[in-house]
Design a protein around this motif. Structure first.
Motif, PDB file in Angstrom:
ATOM      1  N   ILE A 224      58.309  27.061 100.246  1.00  0.00           N
ATOM      2  CA  ILE A 224      58.393  26.885 101.616  1.00  0.00           C
ATOM      3  C   ILE A 224      56.739  26.415 102.859  1.00  0.00           C
ATOM      4  CG2 ILE A 224      59.710  26.572 104.032  1.00  0.00           C
ATOM      5  CD1 ILE A 224      62.140  27.627 102.316  1.00  0.00           C
ATOM      6  N   GLU A 225      56.741  27.561 102.942  1.00  0.00           N
ATOM      7  CA  GLU A 225      55.641  27.710 102.945  1.00  0.00           C
ATOM      8  C   GLU A 225      54.260  27.156 103.364  1.00  0.00           C
ATOM      9  OE1 GLU A 225      54.383  31.752 104.932  1.00  0.00           O
ATOM     10  OE2 GLU A 225      56.944  32.646 104.107  1.00  0.00           O
ATOM     11  N   PRO A 226      54.184  27.471 101.244  1.00  0.00           N
ATOM     12  CA  PRO A 226      53.078  26.577 101.224  1.00  0.00           C
ATOM     13  C   PRO A 226      53.402  24.720 101.220  1.00  0.00           C
ATOM     14  CG  PRO A 226      52.927  28.529  99.095  1.00  0.00           C
ATOM     15  CD  PRO A 226      54.703  28.442 101.099  1.00  0.00           C
ATOM     16  N   VAL A 227      54.082  24.751 100.882  1.00  0.00           N
ATOM     17  CA  VAL A 227      54.489  23.648 101.566  1.00  0.00           C
ATOM     18  C   VAL A 227      54.135  23.032 102.003  1.00  0.00           C
ATOM     19  CG1 VAL A 227      56.127  21.161 100.955  1.00  0.00           C
ATOM     20  CG2 VAL A 227      55.402  22.848  99.035  1.00  0.00           C
ATOM     21  N   LEU A 228      54.726  23.696 103.285  1.00  0.00           N
ATOM     22  CA  LEU A 228      54.946  23.387 104.728  1.00  0.00           C
ATOM     23  C   LEU A 228      53.479  23.391 105.646  1.00  0.00           C
ATOM     24  CD1 LEU A 228      58.043  25.147 106.201  1.00  0.00           C
ATOM     25  CD2 LEU A 228      57.178  22.623 106.126  1.00  0.00           C
ATOM     26  N   ALA A 229      52.538  24.456 105.089  1.00  0.00           N
ATOM     27  CA  ALA A 229      51.187  24.893 105.522  1.00  0.00           C
ATOM     28  C   ALA A 229      50.080  23.188 104.886  1.00  0.00           C
ATOM     29  CB  ALA A 229      50.700  25.877 105.058  1.00  0.00           C
ATOM     30  N   SER A 230      50.207  22.756 103.612  1.00  0.00           N
ATOM     31  CA  SER A 230      49.771  21.422 103.117  1.00  0.00           C
ATOM     32  C   SER A 230      50.192  20.385 103.434  1.00  0.00           C
ATOM     33  CB  SER A 230      50.393  21.701 101.389  1.00  0.00           C
ATOM     34  OG  SER A 230      49.369  20.195 100.901  1.00  0.00           O
ATOM     35  N   ILE A 231      51.169  20.173 104.187  1.00  0.00           N
ATOM     36  CA  ILE A 231      51.648  18.852 104.890  1.00  0.00           C
ATOM     37  C   ILE A 231      50.577  18.930 106.337  1.00  0.00           C
ATOM     38  CG2 ILE A 231      53.603  17.900 106.576  1.00  0.00           C
ATOM     39  CD1 ILE A 231      55.755  19.114 104.367  1.00  0.00           C
ATOM     40  N   VAL A 232      50.803  20.140 107.065  1.00  0.00           N
ATOM     41  CA  VAL A 232      50.213  20.403 108.600  1.00  0.00           C
ATOM     42  C   VAL A 232      48.378  20.065 107.915  1.00  0.00           C
ATOM     43  CG1 VAL A 232      49.045  21.815 109.924  1.00  0.00           C
ATOM     44  CG2 VAL A 232      51.730  21.677 109.477  1.00  0.00           C
ATOM     45  N   GLU A 233      48.001  20.663 106.834  1.00  0.00           N
ATOM     46  CA  GLU A 233      46.233  20.627 106.320  1.00  0.00           C
ATOM     47  C   GLU A 233      46.303  19.411 105.890  1.00  0.00           C
ATOM     48  OE1 GLU A 233      43.899  22.010 102.764  1.00  0.00           O
ATOM     49  OE2 GLU A 233      45.621  23.788 103.453  1.00  0.00           O
ATOM     50  N   ASN A 234      47.668  18.389 104.945  1.00  0.00           N
ATOM     51  CA  ASN A 234      46.205  17.102 105.096  1.00  0.00           C
ATOM     52  C   ASN A 234      47.377  16.082 106.237  1.00  0.00           C
ATOM     53  OD1 ASN A 234      45.290  17.162 102.042  1.00  0.00           O
ATOM     54  ND2 ASN A 234      47.027  19.193 102.128  1.00  0.00           N
ATOM     55  N   ASP A 235      48.099  16.165 106.673  1.00  0.00           N
ATOM     56  CA  ASP A 235      48.383  15.588 108.373  1.00  0.00           C
ATOM     57  C   ASP A 235      48.559  14.807 108.420  1.00  0.00           C
ATOM     58  OD1 ASP A 235      48.480  15.223 110.336  1.00  0.00           O
ATOM     59  OD2 ASP A 235      45.764  13.967 111.458  1.00  0.00           O
ATOM     60  N   VAL A 236      49.983  14.990 107.115  1.00  0.00           N
ATOM     61  CA  VAL A 236      50.765  13.772 105.987  1.00  0.00           C
ATOM     62  C   VAL A 236      51.934  13.145 107.892  1.00  0.00           C
ATOM     63  CG1 VAL A 236      49.852  13.778 103.954  1.00  0.00           C
ATOM     64  CG2 VAL A 236      52.297  15.110 105.079  1.00  0.00           C
ATOM     65  N   LEU A 237      51.925  13.991 108.219  1.00  0.00           N
ATOM     66  CA  LEU A 237      52.935  14.154 109.132  1.00  0.00           C
ATOM     67  C   LEU A 237      52.728  12.874 110.437  1.00  0.00           C
ATOM     68  CD1 LEU A 237      56.403  14.497 109.958  1.00  0.00           C
ATOM     69  CD2 LEU A 237      55.794  16.505 111.017  1.00  0.00           C
ATOM     70  N   SER A 238      53.746  12.257 111.052  1.00  0.00           N
ATOM     71  CA  SER A 238      53.099  11.443 112.453  1.00  0.00           C
ATOM     72  C   SER A 238      53.718  11.971 112.963  1.00  0.00           C
ATOM     73  CB  SER A 238      54.148  10.228 112.242  1.00  0.00           C
ATOM     74  OG  SER A 238      54.892   9.880 112.400  1.00  0.00           O
ATOM     75  N   ASP A 239      52.774  11.306 114.271  1.00  0.00           N
ATOM     76  CA  ASP A 239      53.000  12.606 115.831  1.00  0.00           C
ATOM     77  C   ASP A 239      53.648  11.951 116.134  1.00  0.00           C
ATOM     78  OD1 ASP A 239      50.269  13.507 115.282  1.00  0.00           O
ATOM     79  OD2 ASP A 239      49.375  11.186 116.032  1.00  0.00           O
TER      80      ASP A 239
END
Length: 183
Positions: free
Chosen positions: A125-140
């Protein structure tokens, strides 16, 4: 398992047999979609640890525009493709066999809804959520829908705020939104 609502309402999904698989129950799936209904229409969806594809196919049935279904397991990928074909969602989705970490590093796009349903108690969970944030794949204005076990949950993820959270037995549904800078 079945599609609960929308254009493919009532269609049954092919699913895995055996004890090593933990599909999202219809009750939990219905609750998830009640929580996120305002985000679905026209959404681009990323389904990580997609399993059978049930969450993405439900979103497509309810009006999401496109889905990327991602799983590292070849059996899951084959099952997802069969479900996409049975539901006639082939043109509305892409099925990829890959690690979620590798995919988000190179995908180069943003998603409005990200479903995250990793195996429980494996530390994803934590590494995947961090990766989503780090790679900016969630729209605003996008959301992440996390299904987790109550012993595997952490709420403090840098760059994300909890928007909603519900508990169903041992299952937590946590909806994150991107932290807005300057607020």
């Amino acid at each position: 398992m079945r599609i609960i609502s929308g254009s493919r309402r009532g269609h049954k999904l092919l699913e895995f047999e055996g004890r090593d698989v933990r599909p999202t129950t219809d009750r939990v799936k219905e609750s998830i979609f009640n929580l996120i209904q305002d985000y679905i229409s026209g959404a681009e969806v990323l389904d990580m640890f997609a399993g059978s594809g049930a969450l993405s196919f439900e979103a497509l049935s309810r009006g999401a525009s496109y889905a990327v279904l991602l799983d590292n397991d070849s059996r899951s990928v084959e099952l997802i493709k069969r479900n996409a074909s049975e539901l006639r969602f082939d043109s509305g989705c892409t099925v990829i066999q890959n690690s979620c970490f590798d995919y988000v590093k190179r995908c180069g796009r943003k998603f409005d809804i990200i479903f995250l349903d990793p195996p429980y108690n494996k530390g994803y969970i934590e590494p995947v959520l961090a990766s989503i944030v780090e790679n900016d794949v969630l729209s605003d204005d996008g959301i992440i829908v996390l299904e987790s076990d109550n012993t595997d949950f952490r709420s403090d993820i840098e760059g994300l705020d909890i928007y909603r959270q519900k508990k169903y037995g041992r299952t937590f549904i946590t909806i994150y939104k991107k932290m807005q800078s300057g607020i």
